[in-house]
Design an enzyme around this catalytic site. Structure first.
Site, PDB file in Angstrom:
ATOM      1  N   LYS A 148       0.833  -1.201   0.000  1.00 28.92           N
ATOM      2  CA  LYS A 148       0.000   0.000   0.000  1.00 28.92           C
ATOM      3  C   LYS A 148       0.874   1.260   0.000  1.00 28.92           C
ATOM      4  CE  LYS A 148      -3.567  -2.610   2.353  1.00 28.92           C
ATOM      5  NZ  LYS A 148      -4.192  -3.002   3.629  1.00 28.92           N
ATOM      6  N   GLN A 178      -4.974  -2.008   9.946  1.00 33.22           N
ATOM      7  CA  GLN A 178      -4.637  -3.287   9.330  1.00 33.22           C
ATOM      8  C   GLN A 178      -5.147  -4.425  10.216  1.00 33.22           C
ATOM      9  OE1 GLN A 178      -3.033  -3.374   6.245  1.00 33.22           O
ATOM     10  NE2 GLN A 178      -3.459  -5.574   6.258  1.00 33.22           N
ATOM     11  N   ASP A 201     -11.408   1.754   3.582  1.00 31.27           N
ATOM     12  CA  ASP A 201     -11.538   0.301   3.484  1.00 31.27           C
ATOM     13  C   ASP A 201     -12.995  -0.124   3.284  1.00 31.27           C
ATOM     14  OD1 ASP A 201      -9.345  -1.342   3.411  1.00 31.27           O
ATOM     15  OD2 ASP A 201      -9.073  -1.453   5.583  1.00 31.27           O
TER      16      ASP A 201
END
Ligand code: NDP
Ligand code: NDP
Lengths: 306, 306
Positions: free
Chosen positions: B57, B101, B127
């Site tokens: 990312k 995460q 997300d």
């Protein structure tokens, strides 16, 4: 053709649910006299169908011991005006559940309607229409603060048959936010393999023929033919459709989305229309309001103890 | 068996998406030099797989011109500590997107993980995991502020084939919140007739054989056999599985949930693993972060004008 299916009696199921709610309220009140569930319904304008639904909710509330507040606004009420009313109710400690009777007037856009729906605190959203609650319902955990009443009614009636849902092929006709989508999520959560159909579905008849469990929510009178039903299937008919009938005083008659006689001849269990999902929907609203009142009461007691 | 399917090139698709994002950022900056998308990733602990994903990312961000902030917390960080960090980022005007995460440490319960996920402002939830965004995605209108990256990648690749989705029989294998459930909602929104399968599904092979579009996201190496694929079907393989392979230096090899060779022989289009959905997922995160930065920038300009 003789009807062989067991007729799922929604009216009786709703009655026993209401009785359970009523007893629960009384038993809590015996310990905590201050405990008083209260449902607030906002209506903008005077659509006769909306007024009928609200009357049903008010009657059920009275029966079970839930206080009912019917707030009427003019048909021309703006989004801001409705939202302001909702906010007052969000902040009112005595209100356990809030619902805004839909549809709103034609001057309210879908975006406006959404703004109204989401102004209701997710913690008082007894209709289960807030995106936050839909999100939790749609997630794997499937545990919203409130689930919408009609899909919950569908699941309760399904479960009342004792037919196992895990691994069953379930077919849902319809993809509305009020019925089709939440029912599909709930069936998935119960481990059914769900196929969801809508107006763009091809080979619908074939798909229905494979259904161990069929939930019809399309709003088309007797659209699903008896010959499409898999022998032994469970059929839940959510549809509410009026068809002309000269033998009735009103000139029409209520039917579901499924051809009842033909389907009842092959299904193992089937809900009638009327007397199936409809009354249970209102009973689920009573349950949601009670659950909310209990939760809010608990929270307010905890706050006071701290 | 000769492979006849068109191989969907996720790597190339991802590259051109990143280029488009990069150009868009430059063109906005040409007009508004202050405009600077920034992505913040919170990692608790140092799981090597998580570190790898974060590196990907970070690399993509750098490539497209998104500032990247990697926030590391100790593996033992509590829910409250992570939430506190998230809140600081929510309030930081320079941050366009926030992601935590997952998975968090084993000391964090599913409820705790949910609390963390929902502490992210829905407006910075690039997300797409917040219940509010899942709710909007699952609704008929299907218009969340952000949709999750992997399902969006699946849809983009599907759409890149030009194969019509409306009325297609789509089968989704898996019902996770990260892949299966949102993909099913997106396919439904594109008017496919969706059947969603999982570990409790019976007759899976039969169901797959009827699929015009198959999305596999179960995490089982080559579970779906080539002989199950309907001739002409489009196959999107989300699975990431390592299988032992002595010919590789690492001792293992990456495969999907679908037997690639067999499926490629009958499908019309198929994604490889690796090089299919994976790289596009990261590209979608770049897109989401850009969209967020644009939206927040617009809002801050409006506030200043008022
Ligand atoms: N018993 C109760 O308490 C309640 C009953 N109802 C009743 O349930 C029914 C459905 O309500 P609701 O979900 O709000 O209705 P909507 O009109 O919002 O949705 C109807 C759905 O049916 C689909 N559909 C329409 N025609 C067909 C067709 N020929 N084949 C397959 N699918 C089709 C539509 O597809 P598409 O999305 O492609 O347009 C849509 O998804 C109505 O009769 C309503 O009165 C509703 C709520 C409560
Ligand atoms: N390319 C990318 O960017 C990404 C790839 N992935 C990969 O996609 C795969 C799926 O990920 P994720 O959704 O997170 O995984 P999960 O483990 O959360 O979910 C797996 C799903 O597959 C179902 N399943 C498991 N075994 C079977 C079976 N034998 N038959 C049918 N269904 C089965 C499970 O059913 P049940 O619900 O009944 O347990 C579950 O719903 C993994 O390989 C993962 O690595 C994931 C995210 C991103």
């Amino acid at each position: 053709m003789a009807s062989s299916a067991i007729r799922i009696d929604g009216t009786a199921f709703a009655k026993s649910t209401r009785e359970a709610v009523s007893e629960k309220i009384k038993s809590i009140q015996a310990k905590f006299p201050r405990f008083q569930p209260q449902l607030a319904v906002i209506q903008a304008g005077e659509r006769p169908d909306s007024s009928t639904y609200i009357r049903m909710k008010s009657k059920a509330s009275e029966e079970v011991g839930i206080k009912f507040q019917h707030i009427t606004l003019p048909a021309e009420a703006t989004v801001d005006e409705i939202v302001e009313k909702v906010k007052t109710l969000n902040d009112n400690e005595n209100i356990s559940g809030i619902l805004v009777q839909l549809p709103l007037g034609p001057h309210i856009t879908p975006d406006g309607e959404r703004t109204v729906t989401e102004s209701v605190s997710p913690h008082k959203d007894v209709d289960g229409f807030h995106a936050y609650n839909i999100g939790h319902l749609s997630s794997r955990a499937c545990d919203p603060l409130f689930a919408a009443c009609t899909p919950t009614a569908v699941m309760r009636l399904l479960e009342s048959t004792g037919v196992p849902l895990a691994g069953a092929n379930a077919v849902v006709l319809g993809r509305s936010d009020i019925v089709g989508n939440p029912v599909a999520a709930m069936l998935r959560h119960k481990d059914a393999t769900v196929t969801q159909c809508h107006s763009r579905t091809k080979n619908l008849e074939q798909i229905v023929k494979g259904a161990d469990v069929l939930v019809a929510a399309i709003g088309k009178a007797e659209f699903v033919k008896g010959s499409w039903i898999k022998p032994g299937a469970v059929v839940i008919d959510v549809g509410i459709n009026y068809v002309p009938d000269e033998t009735k005083k009103s000139g029409n008659r209520l039917v579901g989305d499924v051809e009842f006689e033909g389907a009842a001849a092959v299904a193992s269990h089937i809900t009638p229309v009327p007397g199936g999902v409809g009354p249970v929907t209102v009973a689920m609203l009573m349950e949601n309001t009670l659950v909310s009142a209990e939760r809010l009461f608990e929270q307010s007691r905890e706050r006071k103890i701290k």
